[in-house]
Design an enzyme around this catalytic site. Structure first.
Site, PDB file in Angstrom:
ATOM      1  N   ASP A  53      67.627 -30.417-132.773  1.00 42.44           N
ATOM      2  CA  ASP A  53      67.835 -29.643-131.550  1.00 42.44           C
ATOM      3  C   ASP A  53      67.888 -28.137-131.811  1.00 42.44           C
ATOM      4  O   ASP A  53      68.612 -27.407-131.140  1.00 42.44           O
ATOM      5  CB  ASP A  53      69.103 -30.112-130.813  1.00 42.44           C
ATOM      6  CG  ASP A  53      69.126 -31.622-130.672  1.00 42.44           C
ATOM      7  OD1 ASP A  53      68.144 -32.162-130.163  1.00 42.44           O
ATOM      8  OD2 ASP A  53      70.108 -32.256-131.111  1.00 42.44           O
ATOM      9  N   GLU A  54      67.120 -27.678-132.788  1.00 41.91           N
ATOM     10  CA  GLU A  54      67.107 -26.251-133.107  1.00 41.91           C
ATOM     11  C   GLU A  54      66.207 -25.469-132.149  1.00 41.91           C
ATOM     12  O   GLU A  54      66.221 -24.236-132.153  1.00 41.91           O
ATOM     13  CB  GLU A  54      66.617 -26.019-134.544  1.00 41.91           C
ATOM     14  CG  GLU A  54      67.540 -26.568-135.630  1.00 41.91           C
ATOM     15  CD  GLU A  54      67.185 -27.985-136.020  1.00 41.91           C
ATOM     16  OE1 GLU A  54      66.322 -28.593-135.350  1.00 41.91           O
ATOM     17  OE2 GLU A  54      67.764 -28.497-136.996  1.00 41.91           O
ATOM     18  N   GLY A  55      65.417 -26.177-131.358  1.00 41.45           N
ATOM     19  CA  GLY A  55      64.492 -25.494-130.441  1.00 41.45           C
ATOM     20  C   GLY A  55      63.124 -25.295-131.072  1.00 41.45           C
ATOM     21  O   GLY A  55      62.562 -24.196-131.027  1.00 41.45           O
ATOM     22  N   LYS A  56      62.595 -26.365-131.625  1.00 41.12           N
ATOM     23  CA  LYS A  56      61.297 -26.253-132.311  1.00 41.12           C
ATOM     24  C   LYS A  56      60.160 -25.906-131.342  1.00 41.12           C
ATOM     25  O   LYS A  56      59.190 -25.274-131.739  1.00 41.12           O
ATOM     26  CB  LYS A  56      60.977 -27.562-133.049  1.00 41.12           C
ATOM     27  CG  LYS A  56      61.879 -27.784-134.262  1.00 41.12           C
ATOM     28  CD  LYS A  56      61.430 -28.960-135.080  1.00 41.12           C
ATOM     29  CE  LYS A  56      61.775 -30.279-134.466  1.00 41.12           C
ATOM     30  NZ  LYS A  56      63.136 -30.745-134.707  1.00 41.12           N
ATOM     31  N   GLY A  57      60.330 -26.317-130.087  1.00 40.52           N
ATOM     32  CA  GLY A  57      59.303 -26.029-129.078  1.00 40.52           C
ATOM     33  C   GLY A  57      59.031 -24.541-128.965  1.00 40.52           C
ATOM     34  O   GLY A  57      57.912 -24.098-128.710  1.00 40.52           O
TER      35      GLY A  57
ATOM     36  N   GLY B 192      63.800 -35.161-128.833  1.00 48.32           N
ATOM     37  CA  GLY B 192      63.788 -34.666-127.467  1.00 48.32           C
ATOM     38  C   GLY B 192      63.575 -33.179-127.527  1.00 48.32           C
ATOM     39  O   GLY B 192      64.341 -32.480-128.173  1.00 48.32           O
ATOM     40  N   HIS B 193      62.485 -32.697-126.965  1.00 43.17           N
ATOM     41  CA  HIS B 193      62.399 -31.249-126.854  1.00 43.17           C
ATOM     42  C   HIS B 193      62.125 -30.853-125.417  1.00 43.17           C
ATOM     43  O   HIS B 193      61.422 -31.532-124.690  1.00 43.17           O
ATOM     44  CB  HIS B 193      61.395 -30.596-127.806  1.00 43.17           C
ATOM     45  CG  HIS B 193      60.270 -31.455-128.234  1.00 43.17           C
ATOM     46  ND1 HIS B 193      60.073 -31.792-129.551  1.00 43.17           N
ATOM     47  CD2 HIS B 193      59.299 -32.041-127.529  1.00 43.17           C
ATOM     48  CE1 HIS B 193      59.021 -32.564-129.631  1.00 43.17           C
ATOM     49  NE2 HIS B 193      58.524 -32.725-128.429  1.00 43.17           N
TER      50      HIS B 193
ATOM     51  N   GLN C 109      63.445 -34.700-135.447  1.00 42.02           N
ATOM     52  CA  GLN C 109      64.774 -34.589-136.073  1.00 42.02           C
ATOM     53  C   GLN C 109      64.824 -33.365-136.993  1.00 42.02           C
ATOM     54  O   GLN C 109      64.217 -32.374-136.672  1.00 42.02           O
ATOM     55  CB  GLN C 109      65.164 -35.870-136.835  1.00 42.02           C
ATOM     56  CG  GLN C 109      65.385 -37.063-135.930  1.00 42.02           C
ATOM     57  CD  GLN C 109      64.096 -37.610-135.377  1.00 42.02           C
ATOM     58  OE1 GLN C 109      63.175 -37.914-136.108  1.00 42.02           O
ATOM     59  NE2 GLN C 109      64.008 -37.762-134.082  1.00 42.02           N
TER      60      GLN C 109
ATOM     61  N   VAL D  98      68.833 -34.130-124.958  1.00 39.05           N
ATOM     62  CA  VAL D  98      67.698 -34.361-124.057  1.00 39.05           C
ATOM     63  C   VAL D  98      67.436 -35.862-123.950  1.00 39.05           C
ATOM     64  O   VAL D  98      67.049 -36.368-122.902  1.00 39.05           O
ATOM     65  CB  VAL D  98      66.426 -33.647-124.604  1.00 39.05           C
ATOM     66  CG1 VAL D  98      65.227 -33.901-123.701  1.00 39.05           C
ATOM     67  CG2 VAL D  98      66.664 -32.154-124.758  1.00 39.05           C
ATOM     68  N   THR D  99      67.662 -36.588-125.043  1.00 32.28           N
ATOM     69  CA  THR D  99      67.349 -38.015-125.066  1.00 32.28           C
ATOM     70  C   THR D  99      68.488 -38.861-124.506  1.00 32.28           C
ATOM     71  O   THR D  99      68.263 -39.759-123.703  1.00 32.28           O
ATOM     72  CB  THR D  99      67.017 -38.459-126.514  1.00 32.28           C
ATOM     73  OG1 THR D  99      65.880 -37.718-126.939  1.00 32.28           O
ATOM     74  CG2 THR D  99      66.703 -39.944-126.595  1.00 32.28           C
TER      75      THR D  99
ATOM     76  N   ARG E  29      76.671 -32.361-127.363  1.00 38.87           N
ATOM     77  CA  ARG E  29      76.486 -32.144-128.800  1.00 38.87           C
ATOM     78  C   ARG E  29      77.748 -31.552-129.405  1.00 38.87           C
ATOM     79  O   ARG E  29      78.463 -30.791-128.744  1.00 38.87           O
ATOM     80  CB  ARG E  29      75.305 -31.188-129.043  1.00 38.87           C
ATOM     81  CG  ARG E  29      73.998 -31.798-128.604  1.00 38.87           C
ATOM     82  CD  ARG E  29      72.818 -30.854-128.859  1.00 38.87           C
ATOM     83  NE  ARG E  29      71.608 -31.425-128.297  1.00 38.87           N
ATOM     84  CZ  ARG E  29      70.668 -30.751-127.637  1.00 38.87           C
ATOM     85  NH1 ARG E  29      70.783 -29.446-127.477  1.00 38.87           N
ATOM     86  NH2 ARG E  29      69.607 -31.359-127.168  1.00 38.87           N
TER      87      ARG E  29
ATOM     88  N   ASP F  46      70.871 -15.371-128.240  1.00 34.34           N
ATOM     89  CA  ASP F  46      71.512 -14.918-126.993  1.00 34.34           C
ATOM     90  C   ASP F  46      72.811 -15.664-126.701  1.00 34.34           C
ATOM     91  O   ASP F  46      73.700 -15.127-126.051  1.00 34.34           O
ATOM     92  CB  ASP F  46      70.543 -15.102-125.816  1.00 34.34           C
ATOM     93  CG  ASP F  46      69.998 -16.529-125.742  1.00 34.34           C
ATOM     94  OD1 ASP F  46      69.341 -16.947-126.713  1.00 34.34           O
ATOM     95  OD2 ASP F  46      70.255 -17.217-124.732  1.00 34.34           O
TER      96      ASP F  46
END
Ligand code: IMP
Length: 430
Positions: A13-17, A40-41, A223, A298-299, A304, A332
């Site tokens: 969940d680091e924000g790979k998208g 989940g992204h 993951q 997200v999933t 978290r 941010d």
């Protein structure tokens, strides 16, 4: 060339998208090489929010070929649910390729995932319940079902029989559940076979050809490093190779074809599921990070666990993955804090560890040693160059860069696609 690998450097969940977006139109192929719909992204395009679990994020970029490679486990029903939802919103999904060697998540894998977790009780992993672990277990046990098998009903029936034989003993005698029949499983798996057929191919051939032709291929890990089955916080991990090496075995391209490895790291840390987490916060600061960062799965929708940035993990991820670049996300979220603590080392039963302790017990006992950096108050969401950031935010980024030992090549400053500061080009040769 080039082949670019993108991995999560923490617990997911680091924000790979965000990093994928930054590479944008220059990427020709986006390859998912591990995991399944446990990922989940969220991708935000023009204020439209897309939550993807199984499909590679490249599916949303016109012109990109999204690939589900051999290292993935595929829940076919979920695949078509996601595809149909995108088709309904006008997204062209016709370019998707699926490896014939990818394994199938059958309904009995989901059942076993759930009953095993219940059975484990206090020792549970906190899985997503999507059947990921049991599907990989069958792969390693050599009783798995692969995409190719769906196109030969006789073979498929024989493989389901072989796989269910043992499982039904377990389900009925140990877990007190009803037996699963071969016919119901066969019906479930065959339902989408005809729709699947045109997508299924030898994706390793396709990807090697693409690299030969000078295309840019992005290998996107599901993951993250600390959830990797070999290098993560075992046993509280997922069941696949989520580190850079997995891109090679999970897709059928050789290691010499990889030019850069990008690690995505959040400016703080989160984790879902069970397992050790040295910088975890249990106070109002943890709640603040969760609320401000929208840290809900997200999933699974689970809240978290949240904590401060951990540079021991950043160094570990750098080493295990051979990172060439870091994309730092969600800076941010830290805006408005007087002081921002960063974990620089661990104290394990009175002994300082600058690097990850090798044994599990030591990691469970690890207490963070913090350095406090000065916070900033200014809204940074409109910053588009490093110099636009307030001085203290600049110093925070610089400190993280120094501690991790890898250059920070982009900084996320908000959830939207363009809310990012590019620092160095992410596509480069070795
Ligand atoms: P599984 O992958 O469902 O077997 O779950 C194993 C562990 O990995 C659990 O702690 C999950 O919460 C975690 N996990 C799996 N996928 C993700 C993800 O995409 N992000 C964060 N954690 C994940």
């Amino acid at each position: 060339m080039p082949g670019v690998v993108l991995v999560g450097a923490q617990w997911g969940d680091e924000g790979k998208g965000k990093a994928t977006d930054l590479l944008g139109s220059r990427v020709d192929y986006v390859v998912k090489f591990n995991g399944g719909n446990n990922a989940g992204h969220t991708v935000v395009i023009d204020d439209e929010k897309y939550a993807l679990h199984l499909l590679p994020s490249g599916i949303l970029s016109p012109g990109v070929v999204p690939v589900i490679a051999n290292g993935v486990v595929v829940d076919i029903e979920v695949l078509f649910e996601e595809l149909d939802a995108l088709i309904e919103r006008g997204v062209d999904v016709s370019r998707l390729l699926v490896s014939g060697s990818a394994h199938v998540i059958a309904p009995y894998h989901r059942t076993i995932d759930k009953v095993t977790e219940r059975f484990l009780g206090k020792r549970r992993i906190g899985t997503t319940g999507r059947g990921i672990g049991p599907a990989y277990a069958d792969k390693i046990n050599r009783v798995g079902i692969r995409m190719w098998d769906l196109f030969d009903e006789k073979i498929l029936r024989a493989k389901i029989e072989g796989s269910l034989d043992q499982k039904n003993h377990l389900l009925v005698k140990v877990y007190n559940r009803r037996a699963i029949t071969v016919d119901e499983t066969l019906e479930d798996l065959l339902r989408y076979a005809e729709r699947l057929r045109p997508m299924v191919t030898d994706t390793a051939v396709e990807l090697n050809k693409a690299l030969d032709a000078g295309k840019n291929v992005l290998f996107e890990a599901g993951q993250a490093t600390m959830l990797d089955v070999d290098h993560g916080t075992y046993p509280f991990v997922t069941s696949s190779s989520a580190t850079a090496g997995g891109a090679v075995t999970g897709s059928g391209v050789g290691p010499t074809r990889i030019d850069s490895v990008i690690g995505v790291i959040k400016a703080y840390t989160t984790r879902v599921g069970e397992g050790p987490f040295p910088t975890e916060l249990f106070d109002d600061k943890g709640e603040l990070l969760r609320k401000t960062g929208g840290e809900y799965g997200v999933t699974t929708g689970r809240a978290r666990r949240t904590g401060w940035y951990d540079s021991v993990i950043a160094r570990y991820a750098t080493r295990i993955n051979g990172l060439t670049d870091i994309v730092l996300t969600k800076l941010d979220v830290l805006t408005g804090l007087e002081k921002v603590p960063v974990c620089v080392a661990y104290d394990v039963d009175g002994v300082r560890h600058d690097e990850m302790p090798t044994d599990q017990t030591a990691f469970h006992h690890a207490k963070p040693v913090y350095e406090e950096l000065d916070g900033w108050w200014e809204d940074i969401s409109r910053a588009r160059s490093f110099e636009d950031l307030p001085k203290n935010a600049q110093a925070y980024v610089k400190a993280l860069e120094e501690m991790s030992g890898t250059r920070i090549s982009a900084i996320g400053v908000g959830p939207k696609r363009d809310e990012i500061i590019p620092v160095h080009d992410l596509i480069h040769s070795r």
